[in-house]
Structures are given as C-alpha cells and as structure tokens.
Design a protein around this motif. Structure first.
Motif, PDB file in Angstrom:
ATOM      1  N   ILE A  90       0.818  -1.222   0.000  1.00  9.43           N
ATOM      2  CA  ILE A  90       0.000   0.000   0.000  1.00  9.43           C
ATOM      3  C   ILE A  90       0.848   1.267   0.000  1.00  9.43           C
ATOM      4  CG2 ILE A  90      -2.052  -1.050   1.037  1.00  9.43           C
ATOM      5  CD1 ILE A  90      -1.163   0.104   3.740  1.00  9.43           C
TER       6      ILE A  90
ATOM      7  N   ALA B  84      -0.847  -0.911   8.938  1.00 14.46           N
ATOM      8  CA  ALA B  84       0.089  -0.676   7.828  1.00 14.46           C
ATOM      9  C   ALA B  84       1.470  -0.974   8.405  1.00 14.46           C
ATOM     10  CB  ALA B  84       0.005   0.772   7.361  1.00 14.46           C
TER      11      ALA B  84
ATOM     12  N   LYS C 276       5.366  -0.833   7.843  1.00 14.96           N
ATOM     13  CA  LYS C 276       6.429  -0.224   7.036  1.00 14.96           C
ATOM     14  C   LYS C 276       7.690  -1.057   7.253  1.00 14.96           C
ATOM     15  CE  LYS C 276       8.299   4.415   6.251  1.00 14.96           C
ATOM     16  NZ  LYS C 276       8.046   5.841   6.618  1.00 14.96           N
TER      17      LYS C 276
ATOM     18  N   SER D 177      -0.696   2.811  11.944  1.00 16.37           N
ATOM     19  CA  SER D 177      -2.142   2.836  11.665  1.00 16.37           C
ATOM     20  C   SER D 177      -2.385   2.542  10.193  1.00 16.37           C
ATOM     21  CB  SER D 177      -2.739   4.224  11.915  1.00 16.37           C
ATOM     22  OG  SER D 177      -2.264   4.805  13.065  1.00 16.37           O
ATOM     23  N   TYR D 178      -3.458   1.802   9.925  1.00 14.56           N
ATOM     24  CA  TYR D 178      -3.902   1.620   8.543  1.00 14.56           C
ATOM     25  C   TYR D 178      -4.988   2.657   8.301  1.00 14.56           C
ATOM     26  CZ  TYR D 178      -6.245  -0.363   4.444  1.00 14.56           C
ATOM     27  OH  TYR D 178      -6.820  -0.535   3.202  1.00 14.56           O
ATOM     28  N   ALA D 179      -4.701   3.622   7.415  1.00 13.15           N
ATOM     29  CA  ALA D 179      -5.677   4.668   7.062  1.00 13.15           C
ATOM     30  C   ALA D 179      -6.397   4.167   5.814  1.00 13.15           C
ATOM     31  CB  ALA D 179      -4.969   5.985   6.782  1.00 13.15           C
ATOM     32  N   LYS D 180      -7.560   3.594   6.038  1.00 16.19           N
ATOM     33  CA  LYS D 180      -8.262   2.787   5.029  1.00 16.19           C
ATOM     34  C   LYS D 180      -8.515   3.548   3.728  1.00 16.19           C
ATOM     35  CE  LYS D 180     -12.037  -0.565   5.068  1.00 16.19           C
ATOM     36  NZ  LYS D 180     -13.016  -1.175   5.988  1.00 16.19           N
TER      37      LYS D 180
ATOM     38  N   GLY E  69      -6.708   5.826   2.304  1.00 11.87           N
ATOM     39  CA  GLY E  69      -5.489   6.096   1.538  1.00 11.87           C
ATOM     40  C   GLY E  69      -5.101   7.548   1.378  1.00 11.87           C
TER      41      GLY E  69
ATOM     42  N   HIS F  60      -7.528  10.962  -3.777  1.00 13.22           N
ATOM     43  CA  HIS F  60      -8.888  11.527  -3.715  1.00 13.22           C
ATOM     44  C   HIS F  60      -8.988  12.792  -4.566  1.00 13.22           C
ATOM     45  CE1 HIS F  60     -10.565   8.853  -0.578  1.00 13.22           C
ATOM     46  NE2 HIS F  60      -9.303   8.739  -0.241  1.00 13.22           N
TER      47      HIS F  60
ATOM     48  N   ASN G  15      -9.042  11.642  -8.081  1.00 15.31           N
ATOM     49  CA  ASN G  15     -10.265  10.892  -8.373  1.00 15.31           C
ATOM     50  C   ASN G  15     -11.406  11.819  -8.804  1.00 15.31           C
ATOM     51  OD1 ASN G  15     -11.150   8.185  -8.374  1.00 15.31           O
ATOM     52  ND2 ASN G  15     -12.438   8.602  -6.588  1.00 15.31           N
TER      53      ASN G  15
ATOM     54  N   LEU H   8      -3.000  11.119   4.673  1.00 14.52           N
ATOM     55  CA  LEU H   8      -3.888   9.968   4.480  1.00 14.52           C
ATOM     56  C   LEU H   8      -5.263  10.255   5.049  1.00 14.52           C
ATOM     57  CD1 LEU H   8      -1.356   7.245   5.707  1.00 14.52           C
ATOM     58  CD2 LEU H   8      -1.654   8.114   3.378  1.00 14.52           C
TER      59      LEU H   8
ATOM     60  N   ASP I 204       4.604   9.403   7.336  1.00 12.65           N
ATOM     61  CA  ASP I 204       5.968   9.454   6.818  1.00 12.65           C
ATOM     62  C   ASP I 204       6.834  10.537   7.444  1.00 12.65           C
ATOM     63  OD1 ASP I 204       7.494   9.076   3.524  1.00 12.65           O
ATOM     64  OD2 ASP I 204       8.266   8.963   5.573  1.00 12.65           O
TER      65      ASP I 204
HETATM   66  N1  LIG Z   1       5.950   6.346   3.961  1.00 15.82           N
HETATM   67  C1  LIG Z   1       5.036   5.974   4.916  1.00 15.82           C
HETATM   68  O1  LIG Z   1       5.296   6.037   6.086  1.00 15.82           O
HETATM   69  N2  LIG Z   1       3.840   5.567   4.427  1.00 15.82           N
HETATM   70  C2  LIG Z   1       2.737   5.146   5.147  1.00 15.82           C
HETATM   71  C3  LIG Z   1       2.746   5.022   6.561  1.00 15.82           C
HETATM   72  C4  LIG Z   1       1.579   4.579   7.210  1.00 15.82           C
HETATM   73  C5  LIG Z   1       0.436   4.262   6.456  1.00 15.82           C
HETATM   74  C6  LIG Z   1       0.472   4.390   5.048  1.00 15.82           C
HETATM   75  C7  LIG Z   1       1.627   4.827   4.398  1.00 15.82           C
HETATM   76  C8  LIG Z   1      -0.762   4.019   4.558  1.00 15.82           C
HETATM   77  C9  LIG Z   1      -1.117   4.053   3.134  1.00 15.82           C
HETATM   78  C10 LIG Z   1      -2.432   3.575   2.616  1.00 15.82           C
HETATM   79  C11 LIG Z   1      -2.651   3.240   1.307  1.00 15.82           C
HETATM   80  C12 LIG Z   1      -3.964   2.826   1.171  1.00 15.82           C
HETATM   81  C13 LIG Z   1      -4.625   2.398  -0.067  1.00 15.82           C
HETATM   82  C14 LIG Z   1      -3.863   1.847  -1.079  1.00 15.82           C
HETATM   83  C15 LIG Z   1      -4.504   1.446  -2.265  1.00 15.82           C
HETATM   84  C16 LIG Z   1      -5.862   1.618  -2.446  1.00 15.82           C
HETATM   85  C17 LIG Z   1      -6.590   2.202  -1.408  1.00 15.82           C
HETATM   86  C18 LIG Z   1      -8.043   2.439  -1.645  1.00 15.82           C
HETATM   87  O2  LIG Z   1      -8.519   2.284  -2.732  1.00 15.82           O
HETATM   88  N3  LIG Z   1      -8.781   2.862  -0.628  1.00 15.82           N
HETATM   89  C19 LIG Z   1     -10.209   3.097  -0.819  1.00 15.82           C
HETATM   90  C20 LIG Z   1     -10.483   4.575  -1.085  1.00 15.82           C
HETATM   91  N4  LIG Z   1     -10.142   4.970  -2.461  1.00 15.82           N
HETATM   92  C21 LIG Z   1      -9.158   6.044  -2.387  1.00 15.82           C
HETATM   93  C22 LIG Z   1      -8.910   6.741  -3.710  1.00 15.82           C
HETATM   94  C23 LIG Z   1     -10.191   7.176  -4.380  1.00 15.82           C
HETATM   95  C24 LIG Z   1     -11.146   6.016  -4.500  1.00 15.82           C
HETATM   96  C25 LIG Z   1     -11.385   5.355  -3.165  1.00 15.82           C
HETATM   97  C26 LIG Z   1      -5.999   2.578  -0.219  1.00 15.82           C
HETATM   98  C27 LIG Z   1      -4.538   2.918   2.428  1.00 15.82           C
HETATM   99  N5  LIG Z   1      -3.587   3.374   3.302  1.00 15.82           N
HETATM  100  C28 LIG Z   1      -1.555   3.682   5.697  1.00 15.82           C
HETATM  101  O3  LIG Z   1      -2.729   3.319   5.688  1.00 15.82           O
HETATM  102  N6  LIG Z   1      -0.797   3.840   6.815  1.00 15.82           N
END
Ligand SMILES: NC(=O)Nc1ccc2c(c1)=C(Cc1cc(-c3cccc(C(=O)NCCN4CCCCC4)c3)c[nH]1)C(=O)N=2
Length: 303
Positions: free
Chosen positions: A15, A36, A38, A89-92, A94, A99, A102, A141, A152
């Motif tokens: 992700i 999530a 890393k 944390s998983y930020a669902k 993204g 967005h 999108n 996120l 990050d």
């Molecule tokens: N460099 C870093 O430290 N990076 C990190 C750290 C923590 C972390 C992190 C990155 C995260 C990244 C992440 C990526 C995603 C994700 C990846 C791929 C697809 C989706 C997704 O489609 N989500 C549903 C919402 N979508 C979003 C885009 C528009 C349409 C609807 C989410 C969710 N969270 C996360 O949840 N938690």
C-alpha cells in the motif's frame, strides 16, 4: 502484549512504496486488527547512511503518540536479520492525492475542511518541535471515517526545545560542513520551500509553504509549481513563477499568496507565538470553521 514479530501478522497488499521502505497492509493474527507495516531493508539503510532517518521517524512518531488526531500512530516496532518493521495505523481511505485525482479537484467546503484539519495537525506537530519537511498529498492519508492523518516522518527534523518557538536558524553562521549536511535532504520538488533550496535553512515555516501548495492543489487539482524536470521546478519556486487558474476563490487565493512567500519569516503564521497559528485560523478563508470541533465533525463528502 508480548514482543511482536512478523510471524504475528498476515501480510497483504502493498500500500506504499518509498526509496527506503515498503508499506504493506497486514492483519494481526491474534486480534484480527489491520495495520500498515512499514518495512525497511537493513543493508539498504546502512549502505545509504539513512539510519538517522529511521531513528528520527521513530522518535517523531513516539512524540506524537499522545496526540489523539491528525497522525498515523506507531503501535510497535520489531526487527529480524534483514529488516526493520514499523507497525502503523492503517488509514483505510489512503492518500489525499488519490482523492484529489479521483474527482479532479475539491469543492471549496471540502478543501476548507481538510485545510483546517491539516492546520490543526501542523500546530500539534510544530508545538512539539517536529518539522515534517516533506508534506505533500501523498503523505496525507484519510482514515476509515475520512479524517486526515499525516504519515511518513522519515524526513522530519526534531528541533531542540529552545529552538521550538524562536527565530529559525538563518544558516548564515553554519560551517560549510553543516550547510552541506543540510543539503543532504530536500523534500519533493513541487512542495519544497525556497529557503531549503537557497539557504539550506529548514524551519517550521517550510511546512507552511507546503501547506500553501496543498491548499492550492486541493482547489485547482494541481500543485502551483510544476515543470518537466526537478531543476525547472526548483527554478520556478525560486522565481515565484506560478499563477492562479480562472475562478480560484478570492479568499483562498489571498491565503495561498500569504503562505507562498519567499522570505520564510514573512509567511502568515511565521510570527505567531504559542501553539496555535491564530493569524491563519483567523484568515477569511477559514470563516465558519469551529476550531474546537473539526475532528468531531463528519467530513464533507468528496465529490
Ligand atoms: N511512507 C510511509 O510512512 N507511508 C505510510 C505510513 C503509514 C500508512 C500508510 C503509508 C498508509 C497508506 C495507505 C494506502 C492505502 C490504499 C492503497 C490502495 C488503495 C486504497 C483504496 O482504494 N482505498 C479506498 C479509497 N479509495 C481512495 C482513492 C479514491 C477512491 C477510493 C488505499 C490505504 N492506506 C496507511 O494506511 N498507513
């Protein structure tokens, strides 16, 4: 809980991907919760001399663990022979960037809401002496309730306590060695501040510059400084070569113009004392924001 290891998680889709880390969606096999994780390859970190970045990310995230909103949380870390693992944390929902792309660009009320959440997070981060230095829509996120979380902190700078609210180091007294050390880090071209490029100075106000770029991008769909190459982008930044598209709202334009100021000490908020950016909170762009209840609100629909 006992010290975790990679055996305690089922690793899922990738992700996030960076130069020094890969982020996977993972599920804790004991409690079924999603995280999530890393993952950093030790040999790569050592070879690229990035151990300091790893330590800084862990320190910054630990310093922010007591802040209830606005940041990904670090739950635990562990390692094996080859890798370091950060359970975050998983930020669902993204990346904010996805967005924006999108829908093309945000409606004003959506941009205002997320600019307000981002400002509140910046206030908390800066009050603890943490400068992010690479704020951009990819590192912002949205959690499952569509509230903002900054991620990050590998590029973060943690100020000494006495530095926190004083004038930023100008860099002019730095030795050549200190300046070259500072040159070692520059953020993402479109969002990097002119002082980081020109004087190797990083201050809280560098995050305020990125804040201006992100507001511009939420409303127009693209960052203000963009060119075919990094060097041309840097040139545009140093020449303040950007413009507002037709129809860009006047209050938003005024705030962005007060943030995208070459002299970091003259940026709106740079002189604010205490732990809140009152001069930014009171700007007409944020008219109608109830600063004490932003995190309790249901975020406006992105459409
Ligand atoms: N460099 C870093 O430290 N990076 C990190 C750290 C923590 C972390 C992190 C990155 C995260 C990244 C992440 C990526 C995603 C994700 C990846 C791929 C697809 C989706 C997704 O489609 N989500 C549903 C919402 N979508 C979003 C885009 C528009 C349409 C609807 C989410 C969710 N969270 C996360 O949840 N938690």
């Amino acid at each position: 809980t006992a010290k975790r290891s990679s055996q305690d998680y089922i690793f899922g889709k990738l992700i996030g991907d960076g130069c020094y880390s890969t982020v996977f969606l993972a599920k804790d096999i004991h409690i079924g919760k999603e995280y999530a994780i890393k993952v950093c390859e030790k040999h790569h970190i050592i070879r690229k001399k990035k151990r300091e970045y790893i330590k800084r990310e862990k320190d910054a995230l630990n310093m922010l663990s007591s802040v209830p909103h606005g940041f990904v949380k670090l739950f635990c870390t562990f390692q094996d022979e080859e890798r370091l693992y950060f359970v975050l944390s998983y930020a669902k929902n993204g990346e904010l960037l996805k967005h924006i792309n999108n829908v093309g660009s945000f409606e004003l009320n959506v941009a205002k809401f997320y600019a307000a959440e981002l400002l509140l997070a910046l206030e908390k981060m800066h009050a603890k002496g943490i400068i992010h230095r690479d704020l951009k829509p990819e590192n912002i996120l949205l959690d499952e309730n569509m509230h903002l979380q900054i991620a990050d902190f590998g590029t973060a700078k943690i100020m000494d306590p006495e530095e926190i609210r004083c004038a930023p180091s100008s860099g002019e007294n730095d030795t050549q060695n200190e300046r070259s050390r500072k040159i070692s880090f520059v953020g993402t071209p479109q969002y990097v501040s002119p002082e980081l490029l020109h004087d190797c100075v990083d201050t809280r106000a560098s995050d305020l510059w990125a804040f201006g770029c992100i507001i511009y991008q939420m409303i127009s769909g693209l960052p203000p400084f963009r060119a075919a190459t990094e060097f041309l982008t840097f040139q545009k930044i140093l020449k303040m070569d950007y413009e507002f598209p037709e129809g860009f709202p006047a209050d938003a334009k005024d705030l962005v113009e007060k943030l995208l100021v070459l002299d970091h000490s003259k940026r709106i908020g740079a002189d604010d004392k205490g732990t809140t950016y009152d001069s930014i909170r009171n700007h007409p762009f944020f008219l109608g924001i109830d600063w004490d209840h932003v995190w309790d609100q249901t975020p406006p629909t992105i459409c």
